[in-house]
Design an enzyme around this catalytic site. Structure first.
Site, PDB file in Angstrom:
ATOM      1  N   SER A 157      85.888  17.182  15.135  1.00 17.78           N
ATOM      2  CA  SER A 157      85.669  15.728  15.136  1.00 17.78           C
ATOM      3  C   SER A 157      85.712  15.124  13.734  1.00 17.78           C
ATOM      4  O   SER A 157      85.636  13.904  13.590  1.00 17.78           O
ATOM      5  CB  SER A 157      84.322  15.412  15.801  1.00 17.78           C
ATOM      6  OG  SER A 157      83.267  16.053  15.099  1.00 17.78           O
ATOM      7  N   GLU A 175      77.585  23.009   8.680  1.00 20.39           N
ATOM      8  CA  GLU A 175      77.266  23.942   9.782  1.00 20.39           C
ATOM      9  C   GLU A 175      75.747  24.092   9.954  1.00 20.39           C
ATOM     10  O   GLU A 175      75.217  25.200  10.112  1.00 20.39           O
ATOM     11  CB  GLU A 175      77.916  25.318   9.522  1.00 20.39           C
ATOM     12  CG  GLU A 175      79.417  25.279   9.328  1.00 20.39           C
ATOM     13  CD  GLU A 175      80.208  24.914  10.592  1.00 20.39           C
ATOM     14  OE1 GLU A 175      79.620  24.843  11.695  1.00 20.39           O
ATOM     15  OE2 GLU A 175      81.407  24.661  10.462  1.00 20.39           O
ATOM     16  N   CYS A 180      86.846  16.038  31.229  1.00 26.41           N
ATOM     17  CA  CYS A 180      87.620  17.294  31.130  1.00 26.41           C
ATOM     18  C   CYS A 180      86.706  18.488  30.818  1.00 26.41           C
ATOM     19  O   CYS A 180      87.002  19.613  31.212  1.00 26.41           O
ATOM     20  CB  CYS A 180      88.713  17.154  30.075  1.00 26.41           C
ATOM     21  SG  CYS A 180      89.948  15.901  30.504  1.00 26.41           S
TER      22      CYS A 180
HETATM   23  N1  LIG Z   1      91.310  17.858  18.957  1.00 29.31           N
HETATM   24  C1  LIG Z   1      91.283  17.380  17.713  1.00 29.31           C
HETATM   25  N2  LIG Z   1      90.828  16.133  17.484  1.00 29.31           N
HETATM   26  C2  LIG Z   1      90.788  15.647  16.226  1.00 29.31           C
HETATM   27  N3  LIG Z   1      91.174  16.330  15.119  1.00 29.31           N
HETATM   28  C3  LIG Z   1      91.628  17.590  15.293  1.00 29.31           C
HETATM   29  C4  LIG Z   1      91.714  18.175  16.586  1.00 29.31           C
HETATM   30  N4  LIG Z   1      92.217  19.416  16.442  1.00 29.31           N
HETATM   31  C5  LIG Z   1      92.410  19.599  15.118  1.00 29.31           C
HETATM   32  N5  LIG Z   1      92.053  18.519  14.412  1.00 29.31           N
HETATM   33  C6  LIG Z   1      92.085  18.452  12.947  1.00 29.31           C
HETATM   34  O1  LIG Z   1      90.751  18.695  12.518  1.00 29.31           O
HETATM   35  C7  LIG Z   1      90.435  17.820  11.429  1.00 29.31           C
HETATM   36  C8  LIG Z   1      88.937  17.664  11.314  1.00 29.31           C
HETATM   37  O2  LIG Z   1      88.438  18.882  10.811  1.00 29.31           O
HETATM   38  P1  LIG Z   1      86.928  19.082  10.387  1.00 29.31           P
HETATM   39  O3  LIG Z   1      86.495  17.994   9.473  1.00 29.31           O
HETATM   40  O4  LIG Z   1      86.837  20.495   9.874  1.00 29.31           O
HETATM   41  O5  LIG Z   1      86.171  18.945  11.780  1.00 29.31           O
HETATM   42  P2  LIG Z   1      84.733  19.498  12.202  1.00 29.31           P
HETATM   43  O6  LIG Z   1      83.989  19.842  10.948  1.00 29.31           O
HETATM   44  O7  LIG Z   1      84.102  18.374  12.954  1.00 29.31           O
HETATM   45  O8  LIG Z   1      85.007  20.692  13.083  1.00 29.31           O
HETATM   46  C9  LIG Z   1      91.210  16.547  11.785  1.00 29.31           C
HETATM   47  O9  LIG Z   1      91.476  15.735  10.653  1.00 29.31           O
HETATM   48  C10 LIG Z   1      92.495  17.089  12.373  1.00 29.31           C
HETATM   49  O10 LIG Z   1      93.430  17.364  11.346  1.00 29.31           O
HETATM   50  C1  LIG Z   2      80.282  24.860  20.483  1.00 29.70           C
HETATM   51  C2  LIG Z   2      79.874  26.073  19.724  1.00 29.70           C
HETATM   52  C3  LIG Z   2      80.486  26.401  18.535  1.00 29.70           C
HETATM   53  N1  LIG Z   2      80.117  27.513  17.862  1.00 29.70           N
HETATM   54  C4  LIG Z   2      80.762  27.843  16.570  1.00 29.70           C
HETATM   55  C5  LIG Z   2      82.253  27.779  16.539  1.00 29.70           C
HETATM   56  C6  LIG Z   2      82.567  27.440  15.106  1.00 29.70           C
HETATM   57  O1  LIG Z   2      82.557  28.678  14.373  1.00 29.70           O
HETATM   58  C7  LIG Z   2      81.365  26.585  14.673  1.00 29.70           C
HETATM   59  C8  LIG Z   2      81.638  25.094  14.684  1.00 29.70           C
HETATM   60  O2  LIG Z   2      82.515  24.773  13.667  1.00 29.70           O
HETATM   61  P1  LIG Z   2      83.071  23.274  13.391  1.00 29.70           P
HETATM   62  O3  LIG Z   2      83.167  23.219  11.899  1.00 29.70           O
HETATM   63  O4  LIG Z   2      82.098  22.302  13.953  1.00 29.70           O
HETATM   64  O5  LIG Z   2      84.407  23.186  14.051  1.00 29.70           O
HETATM   65  O6  LIG Z   2      80.348  26.854  15.636  1.00 29.70           O
HETATM   66  C9  LIG Z   2      79.107  28.316  18.331  1.00 29.70           C
HETATM   67  O7  LIG Z   2      78.736  29.322  17.701  1.00 29.70           O
HETATM   68  N2  LIG Z   2      78.488  28.006  19.501  1.00 29.70           N
HETATM   69  C10 LIG Z   2      78.828  26.915  20.220  1.00 29.70           C
HETATM   70  O8  LIG Z   2      78.208  26.666  21.296  1.00 29.70           O
HETATM   71 ZN   LIG Z   3      89.774  14.585  28.520  1.00 31.60          ZN
END
Ligand SMILES: Nc1ncnc2c1ncn2[C@@H]1O[C@H](COP(=O)(O)OP(=O)(O)O)[C@@H](O)[C@H]1O
Ligand SMILES: Cc1cn([C@H]2C[C@H](O)[C@@H](COP(=O)(O)O)O2)c(=O)[nH]c1=O
Ligand SMILES: [Zn+2]
Length: 194
Positions: free
Chosen positions: A28, A97, A188
């Site tokens: 996100s 995290e 979904c």
């Molecule tokens: N389903 C998705 N929706 C939005 N962005 C996505 C998706 N899949 C991959 N991305 C990528 O992930 C980036 C965000 O990464 P990040 O900041 O690491 O997210 P988070 O920390 O919330 O997991 C977006 O800018 C995009 O490039």
């Molecule tokens: C939903 C969910 C996620 N995780 C783990 C998977 C990834 O390693 C991190 C999340 O990383 P992001 O930077 O937010 O994409 O968390 C988990 O261990 N348990 C869960 O339920």
């Molecule tokens: Zn959906």
């Protein structure tokens, strides 16, 4: 977009400290938003310290790295309390995290903010079952500012607030990326939930 109520000159202005939480599903943009705020604080000549739980070594041992490969140098720590010891006289503390930290992270964030620091925490607000991911709810309760970001649903293209686990694993903590999780909208997510 989050606009800082104030930035810079934190020590000389007798700053009161504050807690900001960035939450949402996987993909996100939580890490991107955290990096954006921390880089802006650095531009404002703030002393910034960044931490992540040492369990999270997906992209890099030390750096906080987003899914689109933005990165910032961080210190991996085993326990929330380590952050208190290592943040020293910095102005801004960034933590990624956060859902992987023990409950102590709530008291740690509170103490840092009472010391006058700006504390920015990013983490998952829900686990793979759609349940609140502690300690995020408590941090959201004590924060001055909470920003919820959304991903894009990988099934229908709508906004996504849920993290759908593709495997049958039932443990709460299972590290992974696109091979293991998809961002999903509510409809979904619950359609396919096992
Ligand atoms: N389903 C998705 N929706 C939005 N962005 C996505 C998706 N899949 C991959 N991305 C990528 O992930 C980036 C965000 O990464 P990040 O900041 O690491 O997210 P988070 O920390 O919330 O997991 C977006 O800018 C995009 O490039
Ligand atoms: C939903 C969910 C996620 N995780 C783990 C998977 C990834 O390693 C991190 C999340 O990383 P992001 O930077 O937010 O994409 O968390 C988990 O261990 N348990 C869960 O339920
Ligand atoms: Zn959906």
């Amino acid at each position: 977009m989050f606009i800082e109520p104030s930035i810079g000159k934190r020590k000389s202005s007798g700053n009161k400290g504050q807690i900001e939480v960035i939450c949402g599903s996987m993909f996100s943009g939580k890490t991107e938003e955290l990096i954006r705020r921390l880089n802006r604080a650095k531009i404002a000549k703030q002393k910034v310290e960044i931490f992540k739980p040492s369990i999270d070594k997906r992209y890099d041992e030390n750096d906080v790295v987003s899914h689109n490969e933005n990165s910032i140098r961080s210190t991996p720590v085993n326990f929330a309390d380590d952050i208190l010891l290592l943040s020293g006289d910095c102005d801004v503390v960034g933590i990624d995290e956060v859902q992987f930290f023990d409950e102590q992270i709530v008291a740690v964030a509170q103490k840092l903010a009472v010391q006058g620091k700006r504390v920015i925490l990013a983490g998952l607000d829900m686990d793979f079952e759609g349940n609140p991911f502690e300690p995020m709810p408590k941090l959201m309760a004590i924060a001055e500012y909470v920003t919820k970001v959304n991903a894009i649903c990988m099934k229908c293209g709508d906004l996504a607030a849920f993290s759908f686990r593709l495997s049958d694993a039932k443990e709460k903590v299972v590290l992974g990326e696109k091979e293991s999780y998809e961002a999903r909208c509510r409809k979904c997510f619950y359609e396919d939930k096992k």
